[in-house]
Design an enzyme around this catalytic site. Structure first.
Site, PDB file in Angstrom:
ATOM      1  N   CYS A 176      32.167  40.027  57.010  1.00  0.00           N
ATOM      2  CA  CYS A 176      30.883  39.310  57.082  1.00  0.00           C
ATOM      3  C   CYS A 176      30.560  38.816  58.483  1.00  0.00           C
ATOM      4  O   CYS A 176      29.418  38.432  58.753  1.00  0.00           O
ATOM      5  CB  CYS A 176      30.888  38.121  56.125  1.00  0.00           C
ATOM      6  SG  CYS A 176      30.733  38.628  54.418  1.00  0.00           S
TER       7      CYS A 176
HETATM    8  N1  COA Z   1      28.160  34.112  34.429  1.00  0.00           N
HETATM    9  C1  COA Z   1      28.463  32.997  33.732  1.00  0.00           C
HETATM   10  N2  COA Z   1      29.548  32.248  33.985  1.00  0.00           N
HETATM   11  C2  COA Z   1      30.365  32.646  34.971  1.00  0.00           C
HETATM   12  C3  COA Z   1      30.108  33.806  35.735  1.00  0.00           C
HETATM   13  C4  COA Z   1      28.955  34.559  35.424  1.00  0.00           C
HETATM   14  N3  COA Z   1      28.616  35.659  36.103  1.00  0.00           N
HETATM   15  N4  COA Z   1      31.093  33.951  36.644  1.00  0.00           N
HETATM   16  C5  COA Z   1      31.929  32.930  36.471  1.00  0.00           C
HETATM   17  N5  COA Z   1      31.509  32.135  35.460  1.00  0.00           N
HETATM   18  C6  COA Z   1      32.142  30.940  34.920  1.00  0.00           C
HETATM   19  C7  COA Z   1      33.644  30.936  35.127  1.00  0.00           C
HETATM   20  O1  COA Z   1      34.277  31.649  34.087  1.00  0.00           O
HETATM   21  C8  COA Z   1      33.962  29.475  35.115  1.00  0.00           C
HETATM   22  O2  COA Z   1      34.007  29.047  33.785  1.00  0.00           O
HETATM   23  P1  COA Z   1      35.037  27.908  33.315  1.00  0.00           P
HETATM   24  O3  COA Z   1      34.654  26.672  34.079  1.00  0.00           O
HETATM   25  O4  COA Z   1      34.804  27.815  31.859  1.00  0.00           O
HETATM   26  O5  COA Z   1      36.396  28.421  33.693  1.00  0.00           O
HETATM   27  C9  COA Z   1      32.744  28.833  35.766  1.00  0.00           C
HETATM   28  O6  COA Z   1      31.679  29.798  35.631  1.00  0.00           O
HETATM   29  C10 COA Z   1      32.939  28.522  37.231  1.00  0.00           C
HETATM   30  O7  COA Z   1      33.457  29.683  37.890  1.00  0.00           O
HETATM   31  P2  COA Z   1      33.799  29.690  39.415  1.00  0.00           P
HETATM   32  O8  COA Z   1      34.257  31.057  39.804  1.00  0.00           O
HETATM   33  O9  COA Z   1      34.696  28.539  39.721  1.00  0.00           O
HETATM   34  O10 COA Z   1      32.344  29.463  40.016  1.00  0.00           O
HETATM   35  P3  COA Z   1      31.906  28.848  41.387  1.00  0.00           P
HETATM   36  O11 COA Z   1      31.110  27.646  41.123  1.00  0.00           O
HETATM   37  O12 COA Z   1      33.028  28.752  42.361  1.00  0.00           O
HETATM   38  O13 COA Z   1      30.900  29.970  41.935  1.00  0.00           O
HETATM   39  C11 COA Z   1      30.865  31.714  43.586  1.00  0.00           C
HETATM   40  C12 COA Z   1      31.352  31.275  42.212  1.00  0.00           C
HETATM   41  C13 COA Z   1      31.440  33.084  43.877  1.00  0.00           C
HETATM   42  C14 COA Z   1      29.344  31.820  43.549  1.00  0.00           C
HETATM   43  C15 COA Z   1      31.263  30.692  44.640  1.00  0.00           C
HETATM   44  O14 COA Z   1      32.620  30.355  44.510  1.00  0.00           O
HETATM   45  C16 COA Z   1      31.060  31.187  46.049  1.00  0.00           C
HETATM   46  O15 COA Z   1      29.983  31.585  46.441  1.00  0.00           O
HETATM   47  N6  COA Z   1      32.101  31.077  46.860  1.00  0.00           N
HETATM   48  C17 COA Z   1      32.048  31.512  48.237  1.00  0.00           C
HETATM   49  C18 COA Z   1      31.973  32.968  48.224  1.00  0.00           C
HETATM   50  C19 COA Z   1      31.826  33.565  49.557  1.00  0.00           C
HETATM   51  O16 COA Z   1      31.223  33.058  50.445  1.00  0.00           O
HETATM   52  N7  COA Z   1      32.389  34.728  49.689  1.00  0.00           N
HETATM   53  C20 COA Z   1      32.274  35.435  50.853  1.00  0.00           C
HETATM   54  C21 COA Z   1      31.917  36.793  50.478  1.00  0.00           C
HETATM   55  S1  COA Z   1      31.701  37.677  51.886  1.00  0.00           S
END
Ligand code: COA
Length: 393
Positions: A176
């Site tokens: 990225c």
């Molecule tokens: N739809 C519905 N629920 C979902 C889901 C989806 N597509 N994906 C995950 N969940 C659920 C999980 O199962 C979890 O449920 P639980 O609390 O019952 O266990 C809950 O949502 C939270 O999941 P989590 O993965 O902890 O979500 P988050 O708030 O961390 O958001 C991201 C996920 C990926 C959006 C976030 O972590 C993020 O953007 N992180 C940085 C990513 C980044 O910058 N990456 C660089 C890439 S280059």
């Protein structure tokens, strides 16, 4: 530094003979946006169809506790957790087909332009046009992106040839952060007097490495291409952006990883496993990268004897709206509004290295002469890059 470049690339150019300053600027940017776009609603509908089919097909083993049932995705979660509402893609229908869930197109022959070249050239031509620059005035092309279509010949050399640029080109991949690492590399060529005009092209076909069957990440990425023309101030168009500083940082982490590579064939049984596409521990990334990047920006501002709260605009990496909100707050000292920290995440999704460049390209014309701003990217590696800029006119 006072020097003139007299290599073959400048013999017939309008900038030939200019007395170079060794001061790098951004002369212009370019953007290619694929026509097709997928909304969260369309994406989730297709994903949930896939879940139904999978769970029906595996009903017995799920019932016996041998296989885990898949869970639905949700539009509400995606928007709340990421800020993403839609993403552009090069090939929409097969991605949304629950039987395919991947982009599809015909393989191109060696005589045709490759796809990364094609979209990179479109963005590059726009950057050249906006700077009033002719290809023969450009000395080098860097293709800076998170994935390359092939190992060689370099995408950059194909783009260079397609544009009619002499000089040289090479590929660089810092996930990225590729574009900001590319900008620093280009700026260093200018600072050293080794080039006066360098194109940094970032074609990001992220749909090719996104696991569209993974509920945790299927909503993240989108396709796009950007180009940044970095030049010596002496030849830049009147309206340009001084590059006040560039700073790079890397810290090893497995929290964003893709194990696809040329050695996969040595272990054929696992060559198509999920880890050969993008995987991440999103929560950990969020928690670890926000403080690292905020501190890096603040430290660099201090080194420049600049108060970071006076930055007129932040063009941050577009991965997650919450991450950007926190970083901007730490840097500016207050909750940033859209004008101070614009987002393109809602319509483009995460476009890897191109995200902060799209934000800069789309939200910089309205700034006034003397305004300072920051282009900043961060991601896998971990890697982070900052480019402090000031508008000239
Ligand atoms: N739809 C519905 N629920 C979902 C889901 C989806 N597509 N994906 C995950 N969940 C659920 C999980 O199962 C979890 O449920 P639980 O609390 O019952 O266990 C809950 O949502 C939270 O999941 P989590 O993965 O902890 O979500 P988050 O708030 O961390 O958001 C991201 C996920 C990926 C959006 C976030 O972590 C993020 O953007 N992180 C940085 C990513 C980044 O910058 N990456 C660089 C890439 S280059």
């Amino acid at each position: 530094m006072q020097d003139t470049i007299t290599n073959e690339t400048s013999t017939h150019s309008a900038v030939d003979g200019a007395v170079l300053t060794g001061r790098p600027v951004i002369s212009s940017t370019g953007l290619f946006t694929p026509e097709e776009s997928i909304t969260n609603e369309e994406l989730v509908e297709s994903f949930n169809q896939y879940v139904n089919r999978y769970n029906t097909a595996n009903a017995e083993t799920i019932e016996a506790g041998e296989v885990e049932a898949l869970t639905y995705s949700s539009v509400g979660f995606i928007e709340k957790a990421s800020g993403i509402k839609a993403r552009h893609v090069m090939s929409k229908a097969p991605i949304l087909d629950p039987d395919i869930m991947s982009p599809r197109w015909d393989e191109r022959s060696n005589d045709e332009r490759s796809m990364m070249c094609e979209i990179g050239v479109t963005a590059a031509l726009q950057a050249l046009e906006r700077a009033g620059r002719k290809p023969e005035d450009v000395d080098a092309v860097l293709c800076a992106a998170s994935n390359m279509e092939r190992p060689y010949p370099a995408m950059a050399i194909e783009i260079q040839q397609a544009l009619g640029i002499e000089g040289f080109g090479f590929d660089m991949n810092v996930a990225c952060s590729s574009a900001t690492f590319g900008i620093q590399t280009a700026a260093d060529y200018v600072r050293a007097g080794n080039a006066k005009s360098v194109l940094v092209v970032s074609p990001e076909i992220t749909s090719g490495h996104l696991n569209w069957r993974d509920r945790d990440s299927h909503f993240i990425f989108g396709d796009v291409a950007t180009a940044v023309l970095v030049e010596d101030e002496a030849i830049a168009p009147e309206a340009h952006w001084e590059i006040l500083s560039t700073k790079l940082k890397t810290v090893f982490s497995n929290n964003i990883r893709n194990n696809f590579g040329f050695l996969n064939r040595a272990a054929p049984d696992s060559a198509s496993n999920a880890d050969k596409l993008f995987i991440q521990e999103g929560r950990k990334v969020f928690k670890e990268v926000v403080p690292m990047v905020a501190q890096m920006i603040i430290d660099e501002a201090k080194r420049l004897q600049m108060d970071p709260t006076t930055l007129r605009r932040l063009w941050l990496h577009q991965a997650n709206a919450g991450m950007n909100r926190l970083i901007a707050q730490r840097v500016l000292g207050h909750e940033a509004n859209d004008d101070e920290s614009p987002t393109v995440l809602d319509t483009y999704g995460n476009t890897s290295s191109a995200g902060s460049i799209i934000a800069f390209h789309s939200h910089s014309d309205d700034l006034s002469a003397g305004d300072t701003g920051l282009i900043c990217s961060f991601g896998a590696g971990y890697s982070a890059g900052t480019v402090f800029v000031r508008k000239t006119s």
